[in-house]
Design a protein around this motif. Structure first.
Motif, PDB file in Angstrom:
ATOM      1  N   VAL A 233       1.201  -1.156   0.062  1.00 47.06           N
ATOM      2  CA  VAL A 233      -0.284   0.203  -0.240  1.00 47.06           C
ATOM      3  C   VAL A 233       0.902   1.444   0.108  1.00 47.06           C
ATOM      4  CG1 VAL A 233      -1.983  -0.779   0.978  1.00 47.06           C
ATOM      5  CG2 VAL A 233      -0.179   0.202   2.454  1.00 47.06           C
ATOM      6  N   GLY A 234       0.385   2.454  -0.290  1.00 49.46           N
ATOM      7  CA  GLY A 234       0.734   3.475  -0.490  1.00 49.46           C
ATOM      8  C   GLY A 234       1.456   3.936  -1.620  1.00 49.46           C
ATOM      9  N   VAL A 235       2.304   3.110  -3.086  1.00 50.91           N
ATOM     10  CA  VAL A 235       2.315   3.905  -3.827  1.00 50.91           C
ATOM     11  C   VAL A 235       2.190   5.053  -4.623  1.00 50.91           C
ATOM     12  CG1 VAL A 235       2.851   2.339  -6.079  1.00 50.91           C
ATOM     13  CG2 VAL A 235       3.015   0.602  -4.138  1.00 50.91           C
ATOM     14  N   PRO A 236       3.153   5.771  -4.588  1.00 45.41           N
ATOM     15  CA  PRO A 236       2.850   6.518  -5.307  1.00 45.41           C
ATOM     16  C   PRO A 236       2.190   6.447  -7.667  1.00 45.41           C
ATOM     17  CG  PRO A 236       4.865   7.753  -4.085  1.00 45.41           C
ATOM     18  CD  PRO A 236       4.409   5.761  -4.421  1.00 45.41           C
ATOM     19  N   ASN A 237       1.027   7.082  -7.653  1.00 46.18           N
ATOM     20  CA  ASN A 237       0.376   6.440  -8.835  1.00 46.18           C
ATOM     21  C   ASN A 237       1.724   5.903  -9.396  1.00 46.18           C
ATOM     22  OD1 ASN A 237      -1.791   5.938  -8.247  1.00 46.18           O
ATOM     23  ND2 ASN A 237      -2.268   8.371  -8.422  1.00 46.18           N
ATOM     24  N   ASP A 238       3.027   7.873 -10.431  1.00 43.67           N
ATOM     25  CA  ASP A 238       3.309   7.516 -10.967  1.00 43.67           C
ATOM     26  C   ASP A 238       4.674   6.396 -11.228  1.00 43.67           C
ATOM     27  OD1 ASP A 238       4.762   8.466  -8.868  1.00 43.67           O
ATOM     28  OD2 ASP A 238       6.569   9.827  -9.860  1.00 43.67           O
ATOM     29  N   LEU A 239       5.065   6.312 -10.300  1.00 46.63           N
ATOM     30  CA  LEU A 239       5.867   4.987  -9.694  1.00 46.63           C
ATOM     31  C   LEU A 239       5.042   3.858 -10.207  1.00 46.63           C
ATOM     32  CD1 LEU A 239       7.873   6.284  -6.840  1.00 46.63           C
ATOM     33  CD2 LEU A 239       9.180   6.460  -8.906  1.00 46.63           C
ATOM     34  N   ALA A 568     -16.071  15.967 -17.961  1.00 48.23           N
ATOM     35  CA  ALA A 568     -15.005  17.215 -18.626  1.00 48.23           C
ATOM     36  C   ALA A 568     -13.808  16.450 -18.817  1.00 48.23           C
ATOM     37  CB  ALA A 568     -15.380  17.937 -18.479  1.00 48.23           C
ATOM     38  N   GLY A 569     -13.984  15.064 -17.215  1.00 44.45           N
ATOM     39  CA  GLY A 569     -12.917  13.893 -16.658  1.00 44.45           C
ATOM     40  C   GLY A 569     -13.221  13.859 -15.523  1.00 44.45           C
ATOM     41  N   GLY A 570     -12.422  13.264 -14.722  1.00 46.03           N
ATOM     42  CA  GLY A 570     -12.252  13.096 -13.653  1.00 46.03           C
ATOM     43  C   GLY A 570     -11.227  11.740 -13.137  1.00 46.03           C
ATOM     44  N   THR A 571     -11.387  11.687 -11.847  1.00 43.38           N
ATOM     45  CA  THR A 571     -10.558  10.836 -11.264  1.00 43.38           C
ATOM     46  C   THR A 571     -11.147   9.484 -10.123  1.00 43.38           C
ATOM     47  OG1 THR A 571      -9.845  12.142  -9.432  1.00 43.38           O
ATOM     48  CG2 THR A 571      -9.034  12.757 -10.410  1.00 43.38           C
ATOM     49  N   GLY A 572      -9.557   9.190  -9.706  1.00 42.48           N
ATOM     50  CA  GLY A 572     -10.672   7.413  -8.876  1.00 42.48           C
ATOM     51  C   GLY A 572     -10.296   8.203  -7.623  1.00 42.48           C
ATOM     52  N   GLN A 576     -11.579   6.510   1.642  1.00 45.19           N
ATOM     53  CA  GLN A 576     -10.139   6.011   2.840  1.00 45.19           C
ATOM     54  C   GLN A 576      -9.345   5.353   2.816  1.00 45.19           C
ATOM     55  OE1 GLN A 576     -14.211   3.225   3.259  1.00 45.19           O
ATOM     56  NE2 GLN A 576     -14.454   4.236   5.158  1.00 45.19           N
ATOM     57  N   ASP A 577      -8.395   5.765   1.803  1.00 45.04           N
ATOM     58  CA  ASP A 577      -7.053   5.705   1.229  1.00 45.04           C
ATOM     59  C   ASP A 577      -6.754   6.304   1.281  1.00 45.04           C
ATOM     60  OD1 ASP A 577      -4.409   3.595   0.860  1.00 45.04           O
ATOM     61  OD2 ASP A 577      -5.428   2.077  -0.337  1.00 45.04           O
ATOM     62  N   ASP A 578      -6.137   6.701   0.194  1.00 46.93           N
ATOM     63  CA  ASP A 578      -4.718   7.842  -0.567  1.00 46.93           C
ATOM     64  C   ASP A 578      -5.991   8.682  -1.252  1.00 46.93           C
ATOM     65  OD1 ASP A 578      -5.068   6.370  -2.791  1.00 46.93           O
ATOM     66  OD2 ASP A 578      -3.112   5.988  -3.307  1.00 46.93           O
ATOM     67  N   GLY A 579      -7.173   8.147  -1.391  1.00 53.27           N
ATOM     68  CA  GLY A 579      -8.147   9.641  -1.564  1.00 53.27           C
ATOM     69  C   GLY A 579      -8.360   9.338  -3.284  1.00 53.27           C
ATOM     70  N   THR A 580      -7.085   8.737  -4.529  1.00 51.15           N
ATOM     71  CA  THR A 580      -7.443   8.015  -5.294  1.00 51.15           C
ATOM     72  C   THR A 580      -7.380   7.020  -5.619  1.00 51.15           C
ATOM     73  OG1 THR A 580      -5.269   8.781  -6.045  1.00 51.15           O
ATOM     74  CG2 THR A 580      -6.642  10.315  -6.362  1.00 51.15           C
ATOM     75  N   GLU A 581      -7.678   5.843  -7.184  1.00 50.14           N
ATOM     76  CA  GLU A 581      -7.507   4.766  -7.395  1.00 50.14           C
ATOM     77  C   GLU A 581      -6.886   4.547  -8.775  1.00 50.14           C
ATOM     78  OE1 GLU A 581      -7.342   0.823  -6.212  1.00 50.14           O
ATOM     79  OE2 GLU A 581      -8.196   1.908  -4.803  1.00 50.14           O
ATOM     80  N   ALA A 582      -6.326   4.456  -9.443  1.00 51.24           N
ATOM     81  CA  ALA A 582      -6.230   4.050 -10.945  1.00 51.24           C
ATOM     82  C   ALA A 582      -6.494   5.209 -11.675  1.00 51.24           C
ATOM     83  CB  ALA A 582      -7.249   2.880 -11.012  1.00 51.24           C
ATOM     84  N   ASP A 583      -5.919   6.643 -11.459  1.00 51.44           N
ATOM     85  CA  ASP A 583      -6.983   8.117 -12.043  1.00 51.44           C
ATOM     86  C   ASP A 583      -6.473   7.949 -13.648  1.00 51.44           C
ATOM     87  OD1 ASP A 583      -6.513   8.858  -9.571  1.00 51.44           O
ATOM     88  OD2 ASP A 583      -5.409  10.023  -9.235  1.00 51.44           O
ATOM     89  N   GLN A 584      -4.888   7.365 -13.804  1.00 45.91           N
ATOM     90  CA  GLN A 584      -4.798   6.972 -15.472  1.00 45.91           C
ATOM     91  C   GLN A 584      -5.660   6.443 -16.398  1.00 45.91           C
ATOM     92  OE1 GLN A 584      -3.307   5.000 -12.989  1.00 45.91           O
ATOM     93  NE2 GLN A 584      -3.222   3.311 -13.343  1.00 45.91           N
ATOM     94  N   ASN A 585      -6.802   5.177 -15.257  1.00 46.51           N
ATOM     95  CA  ASN A 585      -7.600   4.789 -16.752  1.00 46.51           C
ATOM     96  C   ASN A 585      -9.049   4.790 -16.415  1.00 46.51           C
ATOM     97  OD1 ASN A 585      -5.381   2.607 -17.429  1.00 46.51           O
ATOM     98  ND2 ASN A 585      -5.612   1.717 -16.015  1.00 46.51           N
TER      99      ASN A 585
END
Length: 710
Positions: A233-239, A568-572, A576-585
């Motif tokens: 857990v806690g892996v940055p999205n870019d890495l 217009a756009g969107g994010t994961g 309850q975790d890091d606020g995002t989930e698989a933003d790139q998809n």
């Protein structure tokens, strides 16, 4: 250097404790074993220093290539690359001499207790990428990167070992420049993966010679190793995305420099504690040692102090007085030895910062003191172990204190000059007062000590000046008169006639106000209802139109028809975790293609391992919309609730609709009275099984979202 077992290696004959190679390198202890070589500690008897020998048999197929690679690597000067000091042969044994890197820990050793913090992984791999990119521009590549190739020094500096030589020793140096750059980028991404997960990934088609068995292998999935975010857990999205693209999709960076740009910026220092075996990560070098390579923070701290006090350095020359030259380490050539500002002066500064005073210049860089090839050793017997003159304690203390006085005077005078003549009178007075007191004290010491002007007991800290004293001696500053209220041609005072008219007008206004006030008081308690206004009767000569029949339909207002809303756009969305989930998809859920979609990371149970209520996506509707209908395309059976809100949060969100244990195309009709919103939240409270994956891989999955509203 690839790790192998002892049974797979033929030991290098003629090398052991007590043997001497090249007539000067006395072998002491073996520290590592490779396929064709061994790594030994040794003492250089000629220059009286410790070194590391990489030994291999001269007659092997890799010997000539390894020696040539070492000679070329020795020509690249970068503090992050392990220095090659010498190459040679002694009978049947060839050897490469490297700097020892005492007390360094390899990345493999750091990972023995688990993965490192993501920012430390970013720093280690970022510094390694930058060093290898510099070597790439000189035509050299590593080609055999493993966690044992990257070392962290006790002060946190990064060292890269085995440039070009490790690949030659294992026979994998046969690659074009473009292919070699891509292979180094792949190796660096594998280091990112290993640093985050403490597991070693195996890329498709990788040579067996590059295997690494110190770490547990990464779990294999369809298409390649599992993503880091699927293991820890806690892996940055870019890495996480870089590891996915490189190790699973055969994309990603094409060179070390490309990777460095993608993961930048990274911190300049390691964390205070990262759980890596309790290793010391303080950036403070030990007494008497040179600053290690890669300490960019120390250089930045020195530059910051020099930049902030540039003007103060000039003014400080006058404030300190010329009589301080002899006690400040004047070498006689126009330069001075400057002592570092330390905690004893009551100021917190970065390592490498120097006292600002007369003749102050930039702090010495790493390149000034780190490359030591032993030329000075034994020249005249007067150098100390770190190549600097040894001063007595009294002289060091005297220079420190007089440097502190010079720094204080420089700071006050520089500040006064920067603020300006009008505002800086107090600062100038304080500086001049301190200068005068210092001159008086030096004169008294000279009379008492027979001409000596540097008193070791004078610490320069009793020159405090009060605010009143400074104001007494501050120059008087004339203040400009205030602007006139009237224009120059306005009369100085109104005439008597004008005054009488003004008084009459004021009296009339007072009388009118009094009458209105009395009338309002008398109306208190009376009815406030206004009398009906009579409507005049108008007689028309035109014929009267017939009244409409009772069967005619009444007039109604037709509401605007709902239309499809462009997302217009969107994010994961995972609050309850890091606020995002698989933003790139997330963009795949509104691209019009129901064969692609968004998936969360996988979980072992359909309740998110009991750690959260749900995950999903947050879609930007572009403007405030009254949602009337939402259509979902779900590739797996799931529980989904759709909300609309004015912010990316479930707090205060309005429910559009929900489904349970459903899949395929699902249409949700919004209830009446729904308020407008500009964020649509698709919240998956029960994930579904993923087709083609393990039976316990549950993911939130959405292929397409269509929104209609007004």
């Amino acid at each position: 250097m690839p790790a192998t077992t002892a049974g797979e290696v033929a030991h290098v004959q003629g090398v052991g404790p007590g043997s001497t190679l090249g007539g000067r390198y006395a072998v002491t202890q073996r520290i590592a074993v490779g396929t064709h070589h061994e790594r030994w500690r040794a003492d250089d008897r000629t220059l009286d220093r410790e070194v590391v020998l990489v030994c291999f048999t001269t007659g092997t197929s890799v010997a000539a290539g390894a020696l040539d690679a070492a000679r070329r690597a020795a020509g690249i000067e970068d503090q992050r690359l392990t220095r090659v000091l010498d190459v040679g042969a002694d009978g049947d044994v060839s050897f490469i001499v490297e700097e020892p890197l005492t007390d360094a820990a390899t990345l493999g050793e750091l990972l023995d207790s688990g993965g490192l913090p993501a920012e430390e992984v970013r720093r280690l791999v970022g510094e390694t990428s930058s060093a290898l990119d510099k070597a790439r521009h000189r035509g050299l590549h590593h080609l055999a990167l493993t966690p044992d190739s990257v070392l962290r020094m006790p002060d946190g500096a990064v060292k890269v070992r085995g440039l070009a030589t490790d690949a030659a020793l294992v026979g994998v140096d046969d690659a074009s420049d473009a292919e070699a750059s891509r292979r180094d980028a792949l190796g660096l991404v594998k280091l990112v993966y290993a640093g985050l997960t403490a597991r070693w990934p195996v890329a498709r088609g990788e040579r067996a010679a590059l295997a690494y068995d110190r770490l547990e292998g990464a779990p294999s999935m369809v298409g390649g190793p599992a993503a880091p975010s699927e293991i820890v857990v806690g892996v940055p999205n870019d890495l996480d995305l870089i590891c996915r693209m490189t190790l699973r999709d055969d994309r990603g960076p094409v060179s070390p420099g490309d990777l460095a740009v993608q993961i930048a910026p990274w911190p300049s220092r390691p964390p205070a504690g990262d759980g890596a075996g309790g290793l010391q990560t303080s950036a403070s070098p030990r007494s008497g040692s040179r600053r290690p390579a890669g300490d960019r923070a120390g250089r930045a701290g020195a530059a910051g102090v020099g930049g902030a006090a540039g003007a103060a350095g000039v003014a400080g020359a006058a404030a300190a007085g010329t009589s301080d030259r002899s006690s400040s380490g004047d070498r006689g050539d126009g330069t001075r030895e400057l002592e570092p500002i330390t905690a004893e002066h009551g100021v917190d500064v970065a390592p490498g910062a120097v006292a600002v005073g007369e003749g102050a210049g930039p702090a010495p860089t790493d390149d000034d003191a780190t490359r030591d090839d032993g030329i000075r050793a034994g020249s005249d017997g007067n150098e100390s172990t770190n190549g600097t003159d040894v001063h007595g304690v009294d002289e060091v203390d005297t220079r420190s204190r007089t440097g502190g006085i010079a720094a204080a005077g420089a700071a006050a005078a520089g500040a006064a000059g920067a603020i300006g003549d009008r505002v800086g009178s107090f600062a100038r007075a304080a500086a001049e007062r301190a200068q005068a007191r210092a001159a008086e004290r030096r004169a008294s010491h000279a009379e008492r000590d027979g001409g000596r002007t540097d008193d070791p007991d004078d610490d320069g800290y009793d020159d405090d000046i009060s605010f009143e004293q400074a104001l007494d001696e501050a120059p008087q500053t004339e203040i400009d008169p205030p602007l006139p209220v009237f224009h120059n041609d306005a009369p100085e005072r109104p005439s008597q006639a004008g005054s009488r008219i003004a008084l009459a007008v004021i009296g009339a206004l007072v009388v009118v106000g009094g009458v209105i006030g009395v009338q309002n008081v008398l109306k208190i308690g009376q009815s406030d209802a206004a009398a009906p206004t009579p409507v005049p009767t108008v007689t028309s000569t035109r014929p009267t139109a017939p009244a409409p029949s009772s069967s005619a339909a009444p007039t109604t207002t037709t509401p605007a028809a709902a239309s499809e809303v462009e997302i217009a756009g969107g994010t994961g969305f995972d609050p309850q975790d890091d606020g995002t989930e698989a933003d790139q998809n997330v963009g795949r859920v509104y691209d019009g293609d129901d064969s692609t979609g968004w998936r969360s990371r996988w979980y072992g149970t359909d309740d998110y391992n009991g750690n959260k209520d749900g995950v999903g996506v947050a879609l930007d509707l572009g403007s405030s919309v009254t949602v009337t209908e939402v259509t979902l395309d779900l590739p797996a059976t799931q529980d989904v609730t759709v909300y609309v809100n004015t912010k990316e949060s479930l707090d205060g969100a309005q429910e559009v609709g929900s489904v349970k244990d459903d899949d395929g195309t699902v249409k949700l009709t919004a209830p009446s009275g729904l308020k407008p919103g500009d964020v649509l939240l698709v919240w998956v409270t029960k994930p579904g099984l993923t087709a083609g994956e393990a039976p316990n891989h549950y993911r939130a999955q959405i292929n397409e979202v269509t929104v209609r509203g007004t």
